[in-house]
Design a protein around this motif. Structure first.
Motif, short mmCIF file in Angstrom:
data_model
loop_
_atom_site.label_atom_id
_atom_site.label_comp_id
_atom_site.label_asym_id
_atom_site.label_seq_id
_atom_site.Cartn_x
_atom_site.Cartn_y
_atom_site.Cartn_z
N GLU A 168 -21.77 6.45 15.22
CA GLU A 168 -22.22 7.33 14.43
C GLU A 168 -23.96 7.30 14.62
OE1 GLU A 168 -20.34 8.93 12.57
OE2 GLU A 168 -18.70 8.16 13.32
N PRO A 169 -24.37 8.06 15.21
CA PRO A 169 -25.70 8.06 15.51
C PRO A 169 -26.63 8.56 14.44
CG PRO A 169 -24.82 9.98 16.76
CD PRO A 169 -23.51 9.02 16.23
N THR A 170 -27.88 8.13 14.27
CA THR A 170 -28.94 8.61 13.55
C THR A 170 -29.83 9.36 14.08
OG1 THR A 170 -30.24 6.42 13.64
CG2 THR A 170 -28.22 6.67 12.13
N ASP A 171 -30.81 9.95 13.39
CA ASP A 171 -32.02 10.58 13.56
C ASP A 171 -32.78 9.46 14.59
OD1 ASP A 171 -32.55 9.46 11.14
OD2 ASP A 171 -34.43 10.30 10.92
N ALA A 172 -32.57 8.19 14.09
CA ALA A 172 -33.74 7.06 15.07
C ALA A 172 -33.10 6.97 16.17
CB ALA A 172 -33.68 6.07 14.21
N SER A 173 -31.68 7.04 16.51
CA SER A 173 -31.02 6.76 17.66
C SER A 173 -31.00 7.86 18.70
CB SER A 173 -29.44 6.18 17.62
OG SER A 173 -28.69 7.14 16.95
N PHE A 174 -31.14 9.19 17.82
CA PHE A 174 -31.06 10.35 18.70
C PHE A 174 -32.65 10.36 19.47
CE2 PHE A 174 -28.41 14.12 17.52
CZ PHE A 174 -27.12 13.35 17.95
N LYS A 175 -33.55 10.05 18.65
CA LYS A 175 -34.82 9.98 19.08
C LYS A 175 -35.06 9.02 20.25
CE LYS A 175 -36.92 11.82 14.80
NZ LYS A 175 -37.83 11.57 13.63
N GLU A 176 -34.51 7.85 20.07
CA GLU A 176 -34.50 6.92 21.34
C GLU A 176 -34.15 7.32 22.45
OE1 GLU A 176 -33.44 2.04 22.01
OE2 GLU A 176 -32.90 2.99 19.92
N ALA A 177 -32.71 8.03 22.26
CA ALA A 177 -32.40 8.52 23.44
C ALA A 177 -33.06 9.64 24.08
CB ALA A 177 -31.01 9.13 23.19
N ILE A 178 -33.62 10.38 23.37
CA ILE A 178 -34.32 11.62 23.76
C ILE A 178 -35.81 11.14 24.42
CG2 ILE A 178 -36.16 13.50 22.80
CD1 ILE A 178 -33.95 13.82 20.58
N ASP A 179 -36.39 9.98 23.78
CA ASP A 179 -37.66 9.53 24.67
C ASP A 179 -37.14 8.96 26.01
OD1 ASP A 179 -39.31 10.02 22.45
OD2 ASP A 179 -38.97 8.13 21.76
N PHE A 180 -35.98 8.32 26.09
CA PHE A 180 -35.57 7.82 27.30
C PHE A 180 -35.44 8.99 28.44
CE2 PHE A 180 -32.18 6.87 30.48
CZ PHE A 180 -32.53 5.73 31.03
N ALA A 181 -34.95 10.09 28.04
CA ALA A 181 -34.60 11.35 28.86
C ALA A 181 -35.76 11.99 29.32
CB ALA A 181 -33.74 12.25 28.01
N LYS A 189 -38.69 10.50 29.73
CA LYS A 189 -39.44 9.74 30.75
C LYS A 189 -38.65 9.80 32.18
CE LYS A 189 -41.31 6.62 27.25
NZ LYS A 189 -40.92 5.23 26.47
N GLY A 190 -37.39 10.10 32.02
CA GLY A 190 -36.63 9.99 33.18
C GLY A 190 -36.82 11.06 34.06
N ASP A 191 -37.12 12.37 33.54
CA ASP A 191 -37.21 13.68 34.34
C ASP A 191 -35.76 13.86 35.06
OD1 ASP A 191 -38.34 15.86 35.18
OD2 ASP A 191 -39.09 14.99 37.21
N PHE A 192 -34.75 13.90 34.39
CA PHE A 192 -33.35 13.95 34.87
C PHE A 192 -33.04 15.48 35.28
CE2 PHE A 192 -32.88 10.15 31.97
CZ PHE A 192 -32.84 9.13 33.17
N ASP A 193 -32.25 15.77 36.41
CA ASP A 193 -31.81 17.07 36.39
C ASP A 193 -30.34 17.12 36.14
OD1 ASP A 193 -30.74 15.81 38.66
OD2 ASP A 193 -32.09 16.54 39.91
N TYR A 228 -33.55 18.15 23.88
CA TYR A 228 -35.11 18.00 23.72
C TYR A 228 -36.01 17.73 24.98
CZ TYR A 228 -34.07 18.45 18.54
OH TYR A 228 -33.90 18.81 17.42
N SER A 229 -35.70 17.06 25.68
CA SER A 229 -36.06 16.72 27.00
C SER A 229 -36.19 18.17 27.72
CB SER A 229 -35.25 15.92 27.95
OG SER A 229 -33.91 16.55 28.41
N SER A 230 -35.82 19.10 27.48
CA SER A 230 -35.54 20.30 28.11
C SER A 230 -36.85 21.50 27.26
CB SER A 230 -34.48 21.27 28.20
OG SER A 230 -33.49 20.55 28.98
N ASN A 231 -36.93 20.77 26.20
CA ASN A 231 -37.97 21.36 25.12
C ASN A 231 -39.00 20.40 24.62
OD1 ASN A 231 -36.86 24.40 24.31
ND2 ASN A 231 -35.10 22.78 24.82
N PRO A 232 -39.80 19.81 25.67
CA PRO A 232 -40.50 18.59 25.47
C PRO A 232 -41.37 18.75 23.99
CG PRO A 232 -41.16 19.57 27.44
CD PRO A 232 -39.90 20.23 27.03
N GLU A 233 -42.04 20.06 24.03
CA GLU A 233 -42.96 20.35 22.87
C GLU A 233 -42.44 20.68 21.53
OE1 GLU A 233 -46.19 19.95 23.73
OE2 GLU A 233 -45.41 19.52 26.01
#
Length: 465
Positions: A111-124, A126-130, A150-155
């Motif tokens: 049951e994710p939260t906005d905070a847990s989403f943001k933590e995963a987004i930060d990881f993504a 930084k990882g520059d995944f394809d 959000y990693s595909s829309n970093p701004e």
């Protein structure tokens, strides 16, 4: 010849799906419509779904898919419990066999939260995944969708893509990276949809992001991954399938939904009931009626667990395009305002009303309320779930479906209403307040409703039996 017969049968199914209910009587008119800009309600619907691959042990093909995509740096997302279980081990074995370069993120919150989403987004970011791989239930897959977006829309600001009125609800116009979803529960259908749901902690209510762009590239549906599910997790996941099917089948028809988009990019993922979604939703309901009780009773019943895994996919295709309505809209504050309730069989360190449970607790009250608007559909659903509707009156359709649901839930040992998960009548104003922002789904209810109606529905849901 066989292909022709199949096409004829599908056309007959679509014809049977049409309805003479008050909310559906004009749903499937073949009359021509003026352009989008000339109508107040929509005139078209669009079907979208992830590619789906199903089969026992199919997870072993995962790494070959990544290689075929040209992926060189993969993000694997899961949660702290699943990382120890066979589904993730199967993925890691596939990665090892084919030398896939990856980084593991196992901090997804159930049951994710906005905070847990943001933590995963930060990881993504930084990882520059394809490419992305999500192994888990809806929480994991939804979190991975958000990380990819959000990693595909970093701004982008976090609220840019969040559903209005909480967020700005901007359309997604950038291409996302490939995402392969490997579901381990049989409920959310998230492997098929463009929806990612989370708790917005500031408001103590659920909201989400909805865009076809979020759909996984591939949903890898391996029924072997369902054999680890504890009984209550299997039951609550099944209740999500149940409500996905019922709500999408009874939702406001697509051509009664407003406003009509002036540009197709603004047509919502949840469009209202339509003849194609109807077929998937009804089929899911038939499978659930046959197999859910077996799947809950015996975790080793591979036929039942496999069938429920497919039912989740079928319902996902149905509601992923038609949408859901009041059960889901009311469920978000039920989950978001949880006090001390800890659901059995869930390995979490915080109070939790599981999503499927939060949805189904209001279902008898909701379908009693919506029954008058499309009685034929309510009666048909009740019959699929085992009710004898012969000689039953149309005006009793909502009550008949509600009684059928109560019997179904009682046999599956469901908590006796909102009171059993920690709520009292004093909480109803807060529950209503948390439902009001969920207009993305509540506006698809076939019957208009007021705050007083919501109050009455929550009150009627305090006790089920």
């Amino acid at each position: 010849m066989a292909g022709r017969d199949r096409a004829i049968e599908l056309l007959r199914q679509l014809q049977r799906a049409s309805c003479r209910c008050p909310a559906h009587s004009q749903s499937y008119s073949q009359a021509p419509h003026p352009s989008a800009c000339g109508k107040t309600t929509d005139y078209a619907f669009e079907m979208a779904c992830s590619n789906i691959r199903y089969g026992e042990g199919v997870t072993k093909e995962l790494s070959m898919d990544l290689q075929n995509m040209g992926a060189r740096n993969v993000c694997l997302m899961t949660d702290k419990n699943l990382v120890k279980l066979p589904p993730v081990k199967a993925v890691l074995n596939s990665f090892s066999k084919h030398n896939i370069n990856f980084k593991l993120y196992n901090k997804v919150r159930v049951e994710p939260t906005d905070a847990s989403f943001k933590e995963a987004i930060d990881f993504a970011k930084k990882g520059d995944f394809d490419a992305y791989v999500a192994v888990g239930g809806g929480s994991v897959i939804d979190t991975c969708k958000a990380a990819n977006l959000y990693s595909s829309n970093p701004e982008a600001d976090f609220l840019d893509f969040v559903n209005a009125p909480i967020g700005k609800g901007k359309p997604v116009t950038t291409a996302l990276k490939p995402l392969i979803a490997v579901p381990t529960t049989s409920g959310t259908g998230s492997e098929t949809t463009g929806v990612a749901v989370f708790d917005f902690e500031h408001l103590k209510a659920k909201t989400g992001i909805a865009s076809r762009a979020l759909r996984p590239t591939l949903g890898m549906v391996d029924p072997l991954h369902t054999l680890h599910l504890p009984q209550r997790v299997a039951a609550n996941s099944g209740f999500d399938v149940l409500c996905h099917a019922l709500e999408s089948y009874t939702a406001l028809p697509y051509n009664m939904r407003s406003p009509c988009p002036t540009n197709p990019i603004n047509r919502p993922a949840y469009q209202g009931s339509n003849p194609i979604s109807d077929v998937w939703s009804k089929h899911a309901l038939h499978i659930l009626a046959k197999y859910l009780k077996r799947a809950v009773k015996d975790p080793g019943d591979l036929e039942a667990r496999s069938s429920m895994h497919l039912a989740s996919v079928f319902a996902g295709i149905g509601f992923g395009n038609a949408g859901v309505h009041l059960c889901h809209g009311m469920s978000y504050p039920i989950a978001g305002l949880v006090k001390t309730y800890h659901a059995k069989d869930y390995v979490v360190d915080h109070p939790l009303v599981p999503h499927g449970l939060s949805v189904v607790l209001t279902s008898p009250a909701v379908f009693t309320f919506t029954g008058p608007m499309c009685p034929e559909r309510h009666l048909e659903a009740a019959a699929i779930l085992g009710a004898n509707i012969r000689n039953r009156k149309r005006e009793d359709a909502g009550l008949i479906l509600a009684d059928t649901l109560r019997k179904f839930l009682f046999e599956l040992d469901v908590d006796d209403g909102l009171g059993a998960v920690g709520y009292t009548k004093d909480d109803i104003p807060a529950l209503v307040k948390g439902t009001i922002p969920q207009e993305r789904v509540t506006k698809l209810a076939p019957r208009p409703h007021t705050e007083e109606d919501l109050t009455n529905l929550f009150e009627a849901s305090m006790k089920i039996y």
